[in-house]
Design a protein around this motif. Structure first.
Motif, PDB file in Angstrom:
ATOM      1  N   LEU A  45       0.836  -1.191   0.000  1.00  0.00           N
ATOM      2  CA  LEU A  45       0.000   0.000   0.000  1.00  0.00           C
ATOM      3  C   LEU A  45       0.877   1.249   0.000  1.00  0.00           C
ATOM      4  O   LEU A  45       1.997   1.240   0.515  1.00  0.00           O
ATOM      5  N   THR A  46       0.362   2.322  -0.579  1.00  0.00           N
ATOM      6  CA  THR A  46       1.040   3.616  -0.536  1.00  0.00           C
ATOM      7  C   THR A  46       0.081   4.644   0.052  1.00  0.00           C
ATOM      8  O   THR A  46      -1.091   4.347   0.327  1.00  0.00           O
ATOM      9  N   VAL A  47       0.577   5.867   0.201  1.00  0.00           N
ATOM     10  CA  VAL A  47      -0.268   6.913   0.771  1.00  0.00           C
ATOM     11  C   VAL A  47      -1.495   7.183  -0.094  1.00  0.00           C
ATOM     12  O   VAL A  47      -2.512   7.691   0.399  1.00  0.00           O
TER      13      VAL A  47
ATOM     14  N   ASP B  81       5.907  -0.237   5.926  1.00  0.00           N
ATOM     15  CA  ASP B  81       6.385  -1.123   4.864  1.00  0.00           C
ATOM     16  C   ASP B  81       5.238  -1.628   3.995  1.00  0.00           C
ATOM     17  O   ASP B  81       5.171  -2.813   3.639  1.00  0.00           O
ATOM     18  N   GLY B  82       4.321  -0.716   3.653  1.00  0.00           N
ATOM     19  CA  GLY B  82       3.239  -1.069   2.761  1.00  0.00           C
ATOM     20  C   GLY B  82       2.068  -1.773   3.408  1.00  0.00           C
ATOM     21  O   GLY B  82       1.126  -2.173   2.725  1.00  0.00           O
ATOM     22  N   ARG B  83       2.091  -1.930   4.730  1.00  0.00           N
ATOM     23  CA  ARG B  83       0.992  -2.566   5.456  1.00  0.00           C
ATOM     24  C   ARG B  83       0.279  -1.526   6.310  1.00  0.00           C
ATOM     25  O   ARG B  83       0.908  -0.630   6.880  1.00  0.00           O
TER      26      ARG B  83
ATOM     27  N   THR C  89       5.470   4.151   1.078  1.00  0.00           N
ATOM     28  CA  THR C  89       4.865   2.965   1.678  1.00  0.00           C
ATOM     29  C   THR C  89       5.020   2.955   3.195  1.00  0.00           C
ATOM     30  O   THR C  89       4.564   2.027   3.857  1.00  0.00           O
ATOM     31  N   HIS C  90       5.697   3.984   3.712  1.00  0.00           N
ATOM     32  CA  HIS C  90       5.887   4.103   5.170  1.00  0.00           C
ATOM     33  C   HIS C  90       5.430   5.506   5.553  1.00  0.00           C
ATOM     34  O   HIS C  90       6.071   6.496   5.198  1.00  0.00           O
ATOM     35  N   HIS C  91       4.329   5.571   6.271  1.00  0.00           N
ATOM     36  CA  HIS C  91       3.672   6.853   6.552  1.00  0.00           C
ATOM     37  C   HIS C  91       3.291   6.899   8.020  1.00  0.00           C
ATOM     38  O   HIS C  91       2.597   6.009   8.514  1.00  0.00           O
TER      39      HIS C  91
END
Length: 204
Positions: A16-18, A35-37, A82-84
């Motif tokens: 997943l991304t923002v 990490d996209g989760r 992918t890291h938010h």
């Protein structure tokens, strides 16, 4: 005829991304990415929101004009988006504003601990903010009986605990700008505006 497999299938979900966060429901929960989760936190309880509001107002009043105090800013921690993360509060330079999310380290990130976020705030986010290069990180414990603020500063690539201030003691620091704050008055009833900065002068 035999088939050779690699152990992977096309059914593996893409990170997943923002951009995917735009599809999340507006339900008061906090949606972050690791990490996209998806990493979902429940809506903050009143005690958490009170500390966040009081600290944001106090720092916003005393901040010099070249700084901006921001509540719950979204931060893209990596270039792949992918890291938010969404700290409870951050301080940035006024000319460092980015939209829709920050992509550079703020000067200060603050997390207010709740029972379900203790490990995340003390360990996971500490490591992430350290690696991202956020110069100063505060961990605030809003326990009414023993409120505290732990100040960490980035030195030689790692966080060093500068101090932990408890109760009616005063946290005094010059990072990201000269300030003082009393943990007790982030949670207590009474004339917090008069005492939250550790003096008898109104702090906002």
């Amino acid at each position: 005829m035999s088939l050779m497999t690699t152990g992977k299938t096309d059914l593996d979900p893409a990170p997943l991304t923002v951009e995917d966060l735009k599809r999340m429901p507006d339900d008061g929960q906090r949606y972050e990415l690791v990490d996209g989760r998806l990493d979902v936190s429940p809506a903050p309880v009143f005690a958490h929101s009170r500390v966040e509001s009081r600290l944001t107002i106090h720092l916003g009043v005393i901040a010099p004009p070249e700084f901006e105090v921001v509540s719950t800013p979204g931060i893209n921690v990596n270039a792949d988006r992918t890291h938010h993360r969404v700290p409870d509060l951050a301080v940035i330079r006024a000319d460092a504003e980015e939209s829709p999310y920050l992509t550079k380290p703020p000067l200060l990130a603050v997390e207010i601990v709740s029972p379900e976020s203790a490990i995340r705030d003390h360990h996971t986010k500490r490591q992430e903010y350290e690696e991202f290069g956020i110069p100063s990180y505060w961990i605030v414990n809003p326990d009414p009986a023993l409120p505290s603020i732990t100040e960490l500063r980035l030195e030689d690539g790692g966080y060093r605990e500068v101090t932990t201030v408890v109760g009616e003691n005063v946290l005094k620091t010059d990072t990201p700008f000269p300030l003082s704050v009393v943990p007790h008055w982030l949670v207590a009833l009474g004339n917090r505006r008069k005492h939250v900065g550790g003096s008898d002068e109104a702090a906002g």
